[in-house]
Scaffold this motif. Structure first.
Motif, PDB file in Angstrom:
ATOM      1  N   GLU A 135       3.867  12.018  -9.512  1.00 27.28           N
ATOM      2  CA  GLU A 135       2.643  11.921  -8.723  1.00 27.28           C
ATOM      3  C   GLU A 135       1.915  13.259  -8.783  1.00 27.28           C
ATOM      4  O   GLU A 135       2.519  14.316  -8.708  1.00 27.28           O
ATOM      5  N   SER A 167       0.833  -1.200   0.000  1.00 27.19           N
ATOM      6  CA  SER A 167       0.000   0.000   0.000  1.00 27.19           C
ATOM      7  C   SER A 167       0.868   1.252   0.000  1.00 27.19           C
ATOM      8  O   SER A 167       0.627   2.197  -0.752  1.00 27.19           O
ATOM      9  N   GLU A 193       1.398   4.182  -3.014  1.00 27.28           N
ATOM     10  CA  GLU A 193       1.244   5.617  -2.768  1.00 27.28           C
ATOM     11  C   GLU A 193       2.482   6.394  -3.192  1.00 27.28           C
ATOM     12  O   GLU A 193       2.382   7.486  -3.731  1.00 27.28           O
TER      13      GLU A 193
END
Length: 99
Positions: free
Chosen positions: A91, A78, A82
């Motif tokens: 990003e 996870s 991210e």
């Protein structure tokens, strides 16, 4: 050379060899074994192939990850999702922090 014969010589499964030939699997770490069996350079099989060895730190992290409980693996994955977008691009910043 047949796929079966190449599989026997290289140690790579016939199924994977078939996938490579049919363009289903274009990114595989087994190319050096196939190149050796065919007596060619890896670049002749894939001009973009880069044989990148893991650093000692990466090997340690991978070993720790493999031995971690399932819940911790989920947390690590996870976090990585991210930190590194799947497309590898930059990003996007949240809308409220854009200037």
């Amino acid at each position: 050379m047949s796929q079966v014969k190449l599989a026997q010589i290289s140690g790579v499964s016939q199924q994977l060899i078939s996938q490579i030939e049919n363009g289903v699997n274009t990114k595989t770490k087994e190319l050096p074994e196939l190149a050796k069996a065919l007596r060619v350079n890896v670049a002749e099989l894939d001009e973009n192939f880069m044989d990148v060895a893991m650093t000692a730190e990466e090997e340690d992290l991978l070993a720790r990850f493999r031995h971690a409980p399932a819940r911790r693996k989920e947390l690590v994955l996870s976090l990585l999702r991210e930190l590194v977008p799947e497309d590898g691009g930059p990003e996007e910043m949240p809308r409220d922090s854009r200037s």
